[in-house]
Design a protein around this motif. Sequence first.
Motif, mmCIF file in Angstrom:
data_model
loop_
_atom_site.group_PDB
_atom_site.id
_atom_site.type_symbol
_atom_site.label_atom_id
_atom_site.label_comp_id
_atom_site.label_asym_id
_atom_site.label_seq_id
_atom_site.Cartn_x
_atom_site.Cartn_y
_atom_site.Cartn_z
ATOM 1 N N GLU A 159 0.857 -1.172 0.000
ATOM 2 C CA GLU A 159 0.000 0.000 0.000
ATOM 3 C C GLU A 159 0.888 1.214 0.000
ATOM 4 O OE1 GLU A 159 -3.567 0.797 2.486
ATOM 5 O OE2 GLU A 159 -3.164 -1.268 3.012
ATOM 6 N N ARG A 161 2.416 4.611 0.230
ATOM 7 C CA ARG A 161 2.012 5.946 0.662
ATOM 8 C C ARG A 161 3.233 6.842 0.596
ATOM 9 N NH1 ARG A 161 -2.558 4.711 0.966
ATOM 10 N NH2 ARG A 161 -3.736 3.773 2.668
ATOM 11 N N LYS A 163 5.685 9.548 1.111
ATOM 12 C CA LYS A 163 5.685 10.594 2.129
ATOM 13 C C LYS A 163 6.848 11.522 1.872
ATOM 14 C CE LYS A 163 3.516 8.488 6.082
ATOM 15 N NZ LYS A 163 3.809 7.625 7.203
ATOM 16 N N LEU A 164 6.609 12.800 2.034
ATOM 17 C CA LEU A 164 7.678 13.769 1.872
ATOM 18 C C LEU A 164 8.460 13.835 3.173
ATOM 19 C CD1 LEU A 164 8.670 15.813 -0.215
ATOM 20 C CD2 LEU A 164 7.266 17.517 0.924
ATOM 21 N N SER A 186 16.153 5.818 14.868
ATOM 22 C CA SER A 186 14.792 6.331 15.044
ATOM 23 C C SER A 186 13.746 5.357 14.553
ATOM 24 C CB SER A 186 14.647 7.643 14.298
ATOM 25 O OG SER A 186 14.866 7.414 12.920
ATOM 26 N N SER A 188 12.877 4.801 11.688
ATOM 27 C CA SER A 188 12.270 5.186 10.421
ATOM 28 C C SER A 188 13.435 5.522 9.500
ATOM 29 C CB SER A 188 11.341 6.378 10.593
ATOM 30 O OG SER A 188 12.082 7.503 10.948
ATOM 31 N N ASP A 203 15.334 13.038 8.220
ATOM 32 C CA ASP A 203 14.269 12.053 8.460
ATOM 33 C C ASP A 203 12.922 12.746 8.267
ATOM 34 O OD1 ASP A 203 13.853 13.512 10.701
ATOM 35 O OD2 ASP A 203 14.474 11.978 12.125
ATOM 36 N N ALA A 204 11.860 12.138 8.777
ATOM 37 C CA ALA A 204 10.526 12.666 8.476
ATOM 38 C C ALA A 204 10.328 14.065 9.026
ATOM 39 C CB ALA A 204 9.461 11.733 9.040
ATOM 40 N N THR A 205 11.032 14.377 10.114
ATOM 41 C CA THR A 205 10.726 15.643 10.761
ATOM 42 C C THR A 205 11.784 16.717 10.587
ATOM 43 O OG1 THR A 205 11.568 14.593 12.750
ATOM 44 C CG2 THR A 205 9.176 14.761 12.523
ATOM 45 N N ARG B 28 5.781 8.147 13.691
ATOM 46 C CA ARG B 28 6.879 8.913 14.276
ATOM 47 C C ARG B 28 6.389 10.214 14.880
ATOM 48 N NH1 ARG B 28 11.118 8.947 15.888
ATOM 49 N NH2 ARG B 28 12.270 10.388 14.587
ATOM 50 N N ARG B 73 1.139 17.385 14.043
ATOM 51 C CA ARG B 73 1.150 17.004 12.647
ATOM 52 C C ARG B 73 0.523 15.623 12.467
ATOM 53 N NH1 ARG B 73 4.612 16.734 7.837
ATOM 54 N NH2 ARG B 73 5.452 14.759 8.515
ATOM 55 N N GLU B 106 -0.334 14.295 8.962
ATOM 56 C CA GLU B 106 -0.167 12.875 8.632
ATOM 57 C C GLU B 106 -1.277 12.141 9.348
ATOM 58 O OE1 GLU B 106 2.187 11.249 6.900
ATOM 59 O OE2 GLU B 106 3.362 13.022 6.343
#
Lengths: 838, 658
Positions: A159, A161, A163-164, A186, A188, A203-205, B28, B73, B106
């Motif tokens: 699936e 998805r 992600k930016l 982390s 991720s 990373d994502a943040t 996260r 978020r 998210e």
Amino acid sequence: MSKPTANWEKVGDKFYRKVQLYTAVFDQDLELGNYNVVGAPYSGAVAIYRDEDKVYTYRGNQAAKSSIDIYSCAGKLIRRINWDKGTIRALGWSEDEKLLVVTEDGTVRCYYGLQGDFVPFSLGHGAEEHGVQSCRFYSSGFVALLGNNHLISVSSYAEPRPKLLAVPPSDPVHSWAIIPPAYSLSRSVEVILAIGVTLYVVDATEAEDRNFSAGPFKHISVSPRGEFLAFYTEDGKVWVVSGDWSDKLSEYDSKVKTVPKDMQWCGSNAVALAWEDEVHLIGPRSVATKFYYDAWVHLLPDVDGLRLLTNDVCEYLQKVPDETVEVFRLGSESPAANLLEASSLLEQKSPKADDLIQLIRPSLGEAVDTCIKAAAHEFNIHWQKSLLKAASFGKSVLDLYSSDDFVDICDTLRVLNAVRFYEIGLPMSYEQYRRLTPEKLIERLTNRNEYLLALRIASYLHLPSSHIHEHWAQQKVRVSTDSEEEICALIVKKLHGKPGISFEEIARAANDEGRVRLATELLNYEPRAGKQVPLLLAMKEDTIALDKAIESGDTDLIFHVLLHLRKKLPLASFFRVINSRPVATALVESSALDQDRGLLKDLYYQDDRRLEGSNLLLTEALSQASLAPALDKLKLASKYLQDSRDAPSTFHRQALDETAKLLRLQEQFEKDLSPRDPAAAVGTSSFPGFLGLSANETIFQLLRQGHHKRAQKIQSEFKIPEKTYAWLRLRALVSARHWIELEELAKHKKSPIGWEPFFNEILAAGNTRVASIFIPKCTALGVAERVEMWTKCGLLVKAGEEAFKAKDRALLEDIRGKASGSATVEVERLLGMLPQKR
Amino acid sequence: MAPIAPFNAAEISEKARRDLLLLLEGIRGKKNLVLEKGLAGSLNLLVKFSTLQEYGVDKPFFLENDNVDTSQRNVVFLARGEKAKTVMAVADQIKRLRRDSQIEHEFSIIWVPRRTMVSDQLLEEAGVLGEASVTEWPLFFVPLADDVFSLELDDAMSDLYLRKDPTSIYLSAKALMAQQQKHGLFPRIIGKGDNGKRLADLLVRMRTEVAAGESSDNSGPSFLGLTPSSTVDSLIIIDREVDFPTMLLTQLTYEGLIDEVFNITANQTEVDSSVVGGAPPQPGQTGSASSSMKRKVLIDPGDALYSTLRDSNFAVVGNLLNKAARRLQSSTERNQLAAKSTAELREFVAKLPGYQAEQASLKLHTSLAEEIIKFTRTDIFTRSLEVQQNIMSGADPTTQHDTISELIARDIPLPTILRLLCLESTTNAGMRHKDLETFKRAILQAYGPQHLLTLASLEKMNLLQPRGGVGLGTTPAAKPGSVTNYTPLRKSLRLWDDEVNEADPNDISYTFSGYAPLSVRLVQSLIQKHTLANLVKPSANPQAPAQANPLAQGLRLFDDAAKYVRGATFDERQAGAEKAGKARSTLAGSGHDKGKTTVVFYLGGVTRAEIAALRFVGGRLREGEGEGAGGRVVVCATGVVGGEGLVGCAVEGGRFKG
């Protein structure tokens, strides 16, 4: 037999070996230098496609057609995917051998099962405008770098998805790499970008600058388990840093001016640098060894080593496992080495064998273990045999030894040798096999259509073979040119009764292929009703699908089919379908009640369920915000029932009409008794509305406010029983504290509810004086109760008199106990007047 | 190898917890958690809020309130995905956030207990499926105590009986199947009721399907799982429909009364703080504000004092509390005085926290009990109890009509009245047509015309219906199996016990001070045949061994009773491959009949009084000798409910607005 150490190289104090897996891999005409080559993890398939940046000689029409070719490691072409769908920016494999093709416009195609079928998805997040630059893949996902340095992460192909990730600075990226989520701190995915002279970790943040100044870094490579990072600086140095960035472990100066074309980890111990025909292997402590080739060489990293691929040869470069070193190292004095020696002496019938055994006797068990493990790691069948023989010899000498490992390794080696065979071309190491698991190996074989081998291995290892059968059947359905009856008969003959076969999947394949009749036929053999539903829907067998869904008992499925039908069918036929199926009707009703009242109304009308239809209108009436529309709805609800003559409907209708009447009366009262009239506001701080109250409550409120006439009107209009009315009057008067009126009531001769409730209610309201008035009226009660009542009112003297009247001495004495003050005297007096018993 | 006890509370909750935390860990950063109200109780039981915070949950919101803000978020939805309504609520909130918020969110949706196709379909139609990462949290059984497992399906009753929606049957089957796969098949599935039959059929069907699909999943454990279990004796399924009256009665055990008075959800009850004392004082809280505040009190099954109280008849709770208070006082005081040596002193101090906890618990329960006594002393309570007792003991129900009418006139809460009326209807196979109409009219007049809907719903649930068809003048003999006939049952199962002993109970009838719950009697007729047989028909010769009672032979007791009880009767034996079964029993060791677990599953919900009664039965089994000695009784249900909840799902909430 050549020595096992022949292909060993010493790098520092560690040995590396380069195992030749296959020779004559690719056609000599294939200019590997012009191709991009990527290999699937665990010695999987190799995909190559022409690098569009490189010029190539014109070879006429045939070669100009571009394609992605999938080869086995031995150079057997597994599949050719013709390509005319734009510029390929990246090609990668997932752990389960899905091939991912990312084009410049951000479209990702996921080719599964080594077949030509793919599932496309789009990256989005501006990939279309800015274009994909490159991608980095890991076992179950990848990260794409866009032209504007945005990073898009995809973490699952089932699936996807996209992600930016956090946005790094937009300066040119020299090189980049990712740390897979399984190994990052982390949990991720983390991306390392070389921008300018420094490195960014994204990373994502957040995008964090690591403040390096030794850049620009031309290559970044992360070790398979993320514990080390290697960087190649512009001045030809290789840095190795620990995965948590805390230590710089080594620095190696390659002293080469040209930047290598690739840098990869070989296992977790060494870094390989590759130029066109030269590979440097750099071990810990900055020692290196060099390999030279006479053709272009590609590096295909794997978990525990590195595959090197040239036109001629496919080699496997890995650190020699410790056990193997122990056995084979030149001049090794380890017990395992001695055991091997002893076993070969035994074969030569030399008595020295026994001497050697006696020598290592104390550590013989350990030696056997080592030999078994070394055998597992060995690629050469001759040496596998020797080692296993040695182990077998050793354990025959031991008194107690568990042979589980030995048997296990023998099994495994048989499997490994079979799949390493060049026609299969899966040159897995033992370590890779362990990590991939036998189940996945069988899956890989199945995807390569090696059914026989897959089945043999499955039965050899006692693993389920249903997937192999299914795959075979699907393939059969797709490609067979036999008549449909024959195919079906064949498949059923071979597969029926085998556990775990999903006929649904086979049927689906048939349906996808356009063989609908075959699909229907096959589907009949699927035992799981639920499984059949989606396919049946796809085959437009809607009512069968509904029946199967009901059969499965899964409401979700039933619902799913119903939603589908609702969209597809006209209302009338929809109702016809559900009508004969009570479960379906119940589900439609229950969901429509929340979602779609209109549908429900139609349903009730269609089914002639008048009562329910009328109830629905009543519900609607209740939800109206003002009176007029509510009354209209009520009228409708009543009208709905006018043709029904049975008892419940008549009752219902009557109730509805009365409701309307009550509401109108209430409206009238509200108008008449609005707060403009000061008399109405007596005793109440705010004027209570009447609308929405029940008939009883209306009477209660009216009485509370002293509108007896109106209350009586309601009573007679709605035939409220006398008793109920009496209760209501009592409670209303008490709650309004109209004591005088209550005292008035006491003068009545009779009450429909007796007088006791009067006493109780008034007492509960706290007025003992008024309450006591009613005590003498409770003639139905016994003396003891009345005494109790007096006592509750605090009138002990009265209680005493009551007891006295009844000549009950015990009661009187009881009262005396409770009395105090003047009451005591009085009670004493009464006691005295009672004649003594006995 | 010791067999793992099936239905292990700690294991089940631990697994559920780990699953959830793993899901949360996968998202996260900090996140706002939006959860369905119905899940709050279960969540609270399984995971402490502080743990959730450790896993990054910033603020919790209720899905129903539609007020999640944009502060984080990450937004995580936790909801049941079976109902279109919930799915749409989630979709609407995602859309709202997307529209209103400045930042890009998210979204993650965790469906409980499974991701449904419907939810996917609806989310896709709403255009939000692509934006949210969807996962599932397979939460089925929530252990409320060591021997009570609930699915916590709040809608189960209204779904099953009012809307005839079988979702909860399917979920129950799934939950039981999961246990079967772990611990082996229930060797026998037996029970009563139409929905129960459906559940049993589903279980059998699922078994064949699992067998068919076996190797497609990981084959290892399920292979062994599909042979009959050697640790479970049988699964007894009781459909709530079979025994509505028990549910309608006022429960008279301590826990039952707490539920009646304060309402317990997921081991928590809300009590006015004036009753139990305010929560530990919080700064900035004015005294007046807290005066009417509700305080959440945890009814902890692990609490030693509470576990002695909960299943007792309320009549003796006062004594028990008294005793506990005295014991506590004496042990603390004497110790203080007598503590001479330092060693003793140290021992005493070590015990002190225990004493303090006990003291707190004692204080709590004393005040709760006082509050309940206030409730039970009210005229209304005694009057309605009187009606209940009369009806259950078999008195002519028409004699009770005056009392009921009076109670209606006194405007006591509607649910109480409805419980009485439904009780009469369900125990007497419906009400006389004329009486029913009179009461209907009275209710409409007293409580408002909107209750026309309430009455229609009750009729749909077969709770309040005219006797034997609609006034056709035929004899009240309805179709056999469609209603429960109490008259023969009272005798054959001894449903009414005049010599009830509340203080030192010798029969389950203590839970209702006379009435022995029918559902539990049915269970007894299966697992405690001899005890029951002797109870029903004491053998003439008291010296004769208990086994001699002819009534106790085979299934006679159960079959005899089941004839008069509405709904289908079913009895399935699940045998696996013989060899595997044998192997398993050899593995499990010698304890063939000893210590087997009997699982009683209440489809539609169980009352606390029934739990108490079953515990009583279980306790007898554990201590006793002979039949089923050392056995364990585990109660599973779709939820723990009371009569209020049963009639509550019919009561119409709306009213006319001016």
